[in-house]
Each structure stands twice: as C-alpha cells, then as structure tokens.
Design a protein around this motif. Structure first.
Motif, PDB file in Angstrom:
ATOM      1  N   LYS A 121       0.816  -1.218   0.000  1.00 45.17           N
ATOM      2  CA  LYS A 121       0.000   0.000   0.000  1.00 45.17           C
ATOM      3  C   LYS A 121       0.856   1.279   0.000  1.00 45.17           C
ATOM      4  N   ILE A 122       2.177   1.092  -0.082  1.00 41.21           N
ATOM      5  CA  ILE A 122       3.100   2.241  -0.044  1.00 41.21           C
ATOM      6  C   ILE A 122       3.775   2.376  -1.408  1.00 41.21           C
ATOM      7  N   GLU A 123       3.842   3.600  -1.922  1.00 42.93           N
ATOM      8  CA  GLU A 123       4.529   3.840  -3.207  1.00 42.93           C
ATOM      9  C   GLU A 123       5.934   3.248  -3.140  1.00 42.93           C
ATOM     10  N   GLU A 124       6.309   2.560  -4.218  1.00 39.65           N
ATOM     11  CA  GLU A 124       7.595   1.865  -4.212  1.00 39.65           C
ATOM     12  C   GLU A 124       8.772   2.811  -3.963  1.00 39.65           C
ATOM     13  N   GLU A 125       8.703   4.034  -4.519  1.00 40.40           N
ATOM     14  CA  GLU A 125       9.841   4.952  -4.341  1.00 40.40           C
ATOM     15  C   GLU A 125       9.977   5.455  -2.902  1.00 40.40           C
ATOM     16  N   ASN A 126       8.956   5.173  -2.080  1.00 45.36           N
ATOM     17  CA  ASN A 126       9.016   5.584  -0.675  1.00 45.36           C
ATOM     18  C   ASN A 126       9.476   4.462   0.260  1.00 45.36           C
ATOM     19  N   ILE A 127       9.903   3.338  -0.335  1.00 47.81           N
ATOM     20  CA  ILE A 127      10.464   2.242   0.481  1.00 47.81           C
ATOM     21  C   ILE A 127      11.965   2.158   0.194  1.00 47.81           C
ATOM     22  N   LEU A 128      12.755   2.350   1.224  1.00 47.55           N
ATOM     23  CA  LEU A 128      14.212   2.358   1.062  1.00 47.55           C
ATOM     24  C   LEU A 128      14.814   1.051   1.572  1.00 47.55           C
ATOM     25  N   HIS A 129      15.743   0.523   0.794  1.00 52.77           N
ATOM     26  CA  HIS A 129      16.471  -0.700   1.189  1.00 52.77           C
ATOM     27  C   HIS A 129      17.945  -0.325   1.348  1.00 52.77           C
ATOM     28  N   PRO A 130      18.409  -0.123   2.575  1.00 51.23           N
ATOM     29  CA  PRO A 130      19.809   0.276   2.768  1.00 51.23           C
ATOM     30  C   PRO A 130      20.767  -0.805   2.276  1.00 51.23           C
ATOM     31  N   PRO A 131      21.990  -0.403   1.857  1.00 49.36           N
ATOM     32  CA  PRO A 131      22.989  -1.402   1.454  1.00 49.36           C
ATOM     33  C   PRO A 131      23.349  -2.321   2.620  1.00 49.36           C
ATOM     34  N   GLU A 132      23.921  -3.443   2.271  1.00 50.53           N
ATOM     35  CA  GLU A 132      24.175  -4.517   3.243  1.00 50.53           C
ATOM     36  C   GLU A 132      25.003  -4.089   4.460  1.00 50.53           C
ATOM     37  N   LYS A 133      25.956  -3.191   4.255  1.00 54.30           N
ATOM     38  CA  LYS A 133      26.841  -2.812   5.368  1.00 54.30           C
ATOM     39  C   LYS A 133      26.126  -1.950   6.411  1.00 54.30           C
ATOM     40  N   VAL A 134      24.955  -1.441   6.037  1.00 51.74           N
ATOM     41  CA  VAL A 134      24.186  -0.608   6.963  1.00 51.74           C
ATOM     42  C   VAL A 134      23.373  -1.505   7.899  1.00 51.74           C
ATOM     43  N   HIS A 135      23.749  -1.544   9.170  1.00 48.73           N
ATOM     44  CA  HIS A 135      22.980  -2.308  10.165  1.00 48.73           C
ATOM     45  C   HIS A 135      22.150  -1.309  10.955  1.00 48.73           C
ATOM     46  N   VAL A 136      20.853  -1.485  10.955  1.00 49.03           N
ATOM     47  CA  VAL A 136      20.000  -0.536  11.680  1.00 49.03           C
ATOM     48  C   VAL A 136      18.700  -1.218  12.078  1.00 49.03           C
ATOM     49  N   GLU A 137      18.231  -0.929  13.301  1.00 52.26           N
ATOM     50  CA  GLU A 137      16.929  -1.424  13.750  1.00 52.26           C
ATOM     51  C   GLU A 137      16.128  -0.237  14.278  1.00 52.26           C
ATOM     52  N   GLY A 138      14.811  -0.328  14.121  1.00 51.65           N
ATOM     53  CA  GLY A 138      13.935   0.790  14.448  1.00 51.65           C
ATOM     54  C   GLY A 138      13.981   1.239  15.900  1.00 51.65           C
ATOM     55  N   GLY A 139      14.353   0.338  16.796  1.00 51.51           N
ATOM     56  CA  GLY A 139      14.451   0.712  18.206  1.00 51.51           C
ATOM     57  C   GLY A 139      15.538   1.738  18.473  1.00 51.51           C
ATOM     58  N   ASP A 140      16.468   1.857  17.516  1.00 56.39           N
ATOM     59  CA  ASP A 140      17.564   2.807  17.651  1.00 56.39           C
ATOM     60  C   ASP A 140      17.298   4.135  16.942  1.00 56.39           C
ATOM     61  N   VAL A 141      16.165   4.258  16.278  1.00 58.38           N
ATOM     62  CA  VAL A 141      15.924   5.443  15.447  1.00 58.38           C
ATOM     63  C   VAL A 141      14.679   6.190  15.924  1.00 58.38           C
ATOM     64  N   MET A 142      14.867   7.477  16.276  1.00 57.42           N
ATOM     65  CA  MET A 142      13.755   8.299  16.779  1.00 57.42           C
ATOM     66  C   MET A 142      13.681   9.627  16.054  1.00 57.42           C
ATOM     67  N   PRO A 143      12.725   9.775  15.138  1.00 50.71           N
ATOM     68  CA  PRO A 143      12.522  11.088  14.526  1.00 50.71           C
ATOM     69  C   PRO A 143      11.996  12.058  15.591  1.00 50.71           C
ATOM     70  N   TRP A 144      12.583  13.243  15.628  1.00 46.08           N
ATOM     71  CA  TRP A 144      12.142  14.242  16.605  1.00 46.08           C
ATOM     72  C   TRP A 144      12.247  15.625  15.971  1.00 46.08           C
ATOM     73  N   ASN A 145      11.236  15.946  15.149  1.00 42.63           N
ATOM     74  CA  ASN A 145      11.173  17.229  14.459  1.00 42.63           C
ATOM     75  C   ASN A 145      12.390  17.418  13.547  1.00 42.63           C
ATOM     76  N   ASP A 146      13.245  18.415  13.837  1.00 40.24           N
ATOM     77  CA  ASP A 146      14.410  18.648  12.969  1.00 40.24           C
ATOM     78  C   ASP A 146      15.502  17.603  13.166  1.00 40.24           C
ATOM     79  N   TYR A 147      15.379  16.826  14.220  1.00 42.79           N
ATOM     80  CA  TYR A 147      16.399  15.829  14.561  1.00 42.79           C
ATOM     81  C   TYR A 147      15.934  14.420  14.212  1.00 42.79           C
TER      82      TYR A 147
END
Length: 303
Positions: A118-144
């Motif tokens: 249900k999401i436009e394909e260009e709005n789904i990002l697949h980071p390269p393999e060397k990028v390790h990231v999980e959502g618990g570590d990422v917090m959008p906070w306005n400009d930050y």
C-alpha cells in the motif's frame, strides 16, 4: 495507498503495524537467544508463554481501537516470533526504511508485505548490506533524528550491537535536511546493564518531557546533551532496575496519551502528575524478551 508521515514520537497516531505473538514458537534454546534478558528467562524457566503474550498484545490493540487508530497486523508465520515490529522497519517523514536485521528474522518483513504493497515503491528504502539498523535505535524528533549506535571495534562480537556507524552515515545521506544525532549505547551480556536499543534508555514524550537512564549511554557528554535539550526539570530519570524492566519503552498515541505497563507505578504516577492520560496495560511477560510497547509498534502515519 498509505501516505506515510512520521516526524516525531508523539503526534496523533493514525496508522500503525502492531506485531503479533501468535505462533511464536517454543521456548528458544539458550544458544539461540537474541539478547541477554531472554537468555536469563530461558535459563530460569520463566520464559513467557504464547497465550499470555497474545493476551497482552490484544490489550494493546484494544487501546488503539479506543483511539480510532487503524491497526495492521503481520501475517502469522508458524513458530516465528513476530512481536517486535519496530525492529524490521521504521518510518522517517514519508519514507519507510527496511532494516537490515539479524538474518534469522528477514522473513518477518515478508509477513507485512500486505502493508508494504500500500506504499509507493519509491518511498520504500532498502539500505545497502553494510548498513545495520533497527527501528528501536531510530527516533525522529522534528528537525532531529536521534540514533542509538555502537561503533567500537568489537561491534561484530556483540549480538546486542544492532545499529552501526554506516547507518548513521546512510541516514545523513537520505535525510540531508535533518540533524542526525547519534548516541553511543552501553552493550553488555548482563541484561541489567545492556541498552539493546536507544528506546531502552531514552524516550521523548509530549509536553516537552522525556524518560532517560544515564548509564545506558557510554559517553557522558551525549547523555548530558539530552538533559540540556529537554531540561533537567522535564526529565524522568529511571534507575538501572527500571531500565531493566523497560520503563522507557512506553508508547505515545498523542502528545497527551501514553500507553504504559500497569506495574510501572512510579512512572505512571509521574506521568499523571505531568497531565498525561496513562493507558495502563499488562505487558510484563513480553518484557522478558527485552522489548516492550514501543518495540511492538511500527507507526506509519501521525498527523
């Protein structure tokens, strides 16, 4: 179609993916544990059972229903732990980033394809393999965008190290207009000292408030930066035992409404004193896997 929109942790929630505890499989063997807290409960014979966890997640779902939030659930995979939907993907602005997660968990992403469709394909990002990231570590906070990381040379030796320096760089490239602010987290095989993700030792709330645990941060100046950013008088500082119980892993449905675990008495009283509506639910069985309310959610749209 879903028009993704996430700029912070607190704006009124409209659409979310809530994990599922159904068919989460037998108690793992000690050598298969992903984190020290699960291992502790496996060895003690107190690892949570499926029925209890399903009940806890249904209590969470009913709070969302009460606030008219549209809830998607993953397709149930047999014998697969799909509780922590925050780990597999996260949204910043109108982009959904698929996490490069522990390899054993990739099939969890396939279980939310009915949502990703249900999401436009260009709005789904697949980071390269060397990028390790999980959502618990990422917090959008306005400009930050606040990011929990571990960048020491022994990164690969820590199963608890989930987000690396390449992830910080990648987010800077994808969101050049955002201030990507990273924090070194304390990693440990001792569940009482381990900050598995940033949301295990920090959580911004509405009304300018935040929950913090000093010892979750490896670098005191980085902890101090957050204290200065929110103001000491606005911070609920949790103890080591409260971090272990996951006090910081609550979830905001709006700037005024916080979903919290019903046993977090000290926190819940403080939240009410600050003028929040606290929706208390049982979640102590799920917390035995070193994850709680924020970990179980993947917010897609906040207004």
């Amino acid at each position: 179609m879903l028009h993704l929109n996430i700029n912070d942790e607190i704006s009124p929630l409209k659409v979310v993916v809530l994990g599922t505890a159904k068919s989460c499989g037998p108690t793992p063997k000690p050598e298969d544990a992903y984190d020290p807290k699960s291992l502790e409960h496996i060895l003690a014979g107190t690892y949570p059972n499926e029925d209890d966890m399903v009940d806890e997640m249904e209590a969470f779902a009913s709070v969302f229903e009460q606030y008219n939030v549209k809830v998607y659930r993953p397709e149930v995979l047999k014998d697969c732990n799909q509780i922590f939907s925050r780990d597999i993907a996260f949204v910043i602005e109108n982009k959904l980033i698929i996490a490069n997660i522990l390899p054993d968990r990739e099939k969890e992403v396939e279980a939310i394809l009915h949502v990703l469709d249900k999401i436009e394909e260009e709005n789904i990002l697949h980071p390269p393999e060397k990028v390790h990231v999980e959502g618990g570590d990422v917090m959008p906070w306005n400009d930050y965008v606040f990011v929990g990381t571990y960048t020491a040379e022994d990164y690969a030796e820590h199963i608890t190290a989930r987000t690396n320096i390449h992830a910080v760089q990648y987010l800077k490239e994808q969101f050049p207009h955002k201030n990507i602010k990273s924090f070194e987290l304390r990693k440990s095989v001792n569940a009482r000292e381990n900050a598995l993700h940033l949301d295990c030792c920090f959580q911004p709330l509405g009304k300018g408030k935040a929950i913090l645990h000093k010892n979750g941060f490896l670098v005191e100046e980085e902890y101090q930066w957050l204290v200065n950013f929110f103001g000491r008088e606005n911070i609920f500082e949790i103890t080591a035992d409260e971090m272990y119980q996951m006090f910081s892993n609550v979830f905001s449905i709006s700037p005024e409404v916080v979903v919290s675990e019903k046993n977090f008495t000290r926190l819940n009283n403080w939240l009410r004193e600050q003028g929040f509506v606290v929706e208390e639910i049982p979640y102590s069985e799920i917390s035995k896997q070193e994850g709680l309310l924020r970990c179980s959610t993947l917010p897609l749209i906040r207004t």
